[in-house]
Design a protein around this motif. Structure first.
Motif, short mmCIF file in Angstrom:
data_model
loop_
_atom_site.label_atom_id
_atom_site.label_comp_id
_atom_site.label_asym_id
_atom_site.label_seq_id
_atom_site.Cartn_x
_atom_site.Cartn_y
_atom_site.Cartn_z
N GLY A 251 31.90 37.77 32.13
CA GLY A 251 30.92 38.76 31.71
C GLY A 251 31.32 40.16 32.11
N PRO A 252 30.33 40.97 32.50
CA PRO A 252 30.62 42.37 32.81
C PRO A 252 31.49 42.50 34.07
CG PRO A 252 28.34 41.85 33.29
CD PRO A 252 28.94 40.65 32.64
N TYR A 253 32.02 43.69 34.23
CA TYR A 253 32.88 43.95 35.38
C TYR A 253 32.16 43.67 36.69
CZ TYR A 253 36.05 46.30 32.19
OH TYR A 253 36.91 46.59 31.18
N ARG A 254 32.93 43.14 37.64
CA ARG A 254 32.39 42.90 38.98
C ARG A 254 33.03 43.89 39.93
NH1 ARG A 254 34.25 37.25 40.31
NH2 ARG A 254 35.97 37.91 39.03
N ARG A 255 32.31 44.21 40.99
CA ARG A 255 32.86 45.07 42.03
C ARG A 255 33.09 44.22 43.26
NH1 ARG A 255 32.63 50.50 42.36
NH2 ARG A 255 32.13 51.53 40.42
N HIS A 256 34.22 44.44 43.87
CA HIS A 256 34.55 43.72 45.11
C HIS A 256 34.54 44.73 46.25
CE1 HIS A 256 35.69 40.10 42.91
NE2 HIS A 256 36.25 40.90 42.03
N SER A 257 33.95 44.33 47.35
CA SER A 257 33.85 45.23 48.49
C SER A 257 35.23 45.43 49.12
CB SER A 257 32.88 44.66 49.53
OG SER A 257 33.42 43.48 50.10
N THR A 258 35.39 46.54 49.77
CA THR A 258 36.66 46.84 50.44
C THR A 258 36.97 45.82 51.53
OG1 THR A 258 36.35 49.18 49.93
CG2 THR A 258 37.97 48.66 51.61
N PRO A 259 35.97 45.39 52.33
CA PRO A 259 36.30 44.35 53.33
C PRO A 259 36.83 43.06 52.69
CG PRO A 259 34.19 45.35 53.85
CD PRO A 259 34.61 45.89 52.52
N PHE A 260 36.29 42.69 51.51
CA PHE A 260 36.77 41.50 50.80
C PHE A 260 38.23 41.69 50.39
CE2 PHE A 260 37.64 39.49 46.69
CZ PHE A 260 37.49 38.15 47.02
N LYS A 261 38.53 42.84 49.80
CA LYS A 261 39.90 43.13 49.36
C LYS A 261 40.85 43.12 50.55
CE LYS A 261 38.26 46.34 45.84
NZ LYS A 261 38.29 47.75 45.42
N LEU A 262 40.44 43.75 51.63
CA LEU A 262 41.27 43.84 52.82
C LEU A 262 41.56 42.45 53.39
CD1 LEU A 262 42.60 45.74 54.88
CD2 LEU A 262 40.44 45.80 56.10
N GLN A 263 40.54 41.61 53.50
CA GLN A 263 40.71 40.26 54.03
C GLN A 263 41.61 39.43 53.13
OE1 GLN A 263 39.54 39.07 57.08
NE2 GLN A 263 40.94 37.42 56.58
N LEU A 264 41.41 39.53 51.82
CA LEU A 264 42.21 38.76 50.88
C LEU A 264 43.69 39.18 50.96
CD1 LEU A 264 42.21 36.63 48.63
CD2 LEU A 264 41.87 38.49 47.00
N CYS A 265 43.94 40.48 51.02
CA CYS A 265 45.31 40.97 51.12
C CYS A 265 45.96 40.53 52.44
CB CYS A 265 45.35 42.48 51.00
SG CYS A 265 44.98 43.07 49.33
N GLN A 266 45.21 40.59 53.52
CA GLN A 266 45.75 40.14 54.82
C GLN A 266 46.09 38.66 54.76
OE1 GLN A 266 42.63 41.32 57.50
NE2 GLN A 266 43.52 43.35 57.86
N ASP A 267 45.20 37.87 54.15
CA ASP A 267 45.44 36.43 54.05
C ASP A 267 46.68 36.13 53.20
OD1 ASP A 267 43.24 35.96 55.62
OD2 ASP A 267 41.92 35.34 53.97
#
Length: 120
Positions: A5-21
Motif C-alpha cells: 500500500g502507501p509508503y511507510r516510514r521507518h524510524s531512525t533507530p530501526f534503520k540504525l539497528q538493522l544496519c548494525q545487524d
C-alpha cells in the motif's frame, strides 16, 4: 511479492539497528528483506548512509524529538479548538427545560399564546 500500500516510514533507530545487524553478520540482507518487508534498494540506501555516518544516535534522538514536537503541536491545536468550543457554549443562552416553564415541549415546540381576536 505482495503490495504494502502507501509508503511507510521507518524510524531512525530501526534503520540504525538493522544496519548494525547486517554489518555485524547477525542477519543477511535477504533475510532482512523478507523479515521486515523492505526492498533491497532501500536496505542498500540505509547501509550507504550508515557507512557514511549519516545514521547515528544523535539523528535518532532528533527524530524522536521531532515526533514529540509534532504530537505536542497537534495536542496544542486540539486544546485551542476545545477552548474555543467551550467559550462558545458558555456564551450561548441555554434553552429552557420543558419541565421548568411548561411552555414548550421537545416534540411539539413552544406553545402559541391564545389570541384575543379569535372566534367567540
Amino acid at each position: 511479492m505482495k503490495s504494502r500500500g502507501p509508503y511507510r516510514r521507518h524510524s531512525t533507530p530501526f534503520k540504525l539497528q538493522l544496519c548494525q545487524d547486517i554489518r555485524n553478520g547477525v542477519i543477511g540482507r535477504r533475510d532482512a528483506q523478507r523479515t521486515y518487508g523492505v526492498s533491497a534498494n532501500l536496505i542498500q540506501l540505509w547501509l550507504t548512509q550508515f557507512d557514511r555516518g549519516e545514521l547515528n544516535n544523535e539523528e535518532a534522538e532528533a527524530s524522536v524529538i521531532a515526533e514529540y514536537e509534532a504530537q505536542i503541536a497537534a495536542l496544542e491545536r486540539k486544546v485551542g479548538q476545545l477552548t474555543m468550543e467551550l467559550d462558545l457554549v458558555k456564551k450561548t443562552p441555554r434553552q429552557a427545560i420543558a419541565g421548568d416553564s411548561g411552555s414548550s415541549s421537545i416534540i411539539t415546540g413552544p406553545r402559541s399564546a391564545l389570541s384575543d381576536g379569535g372566534a367567540k
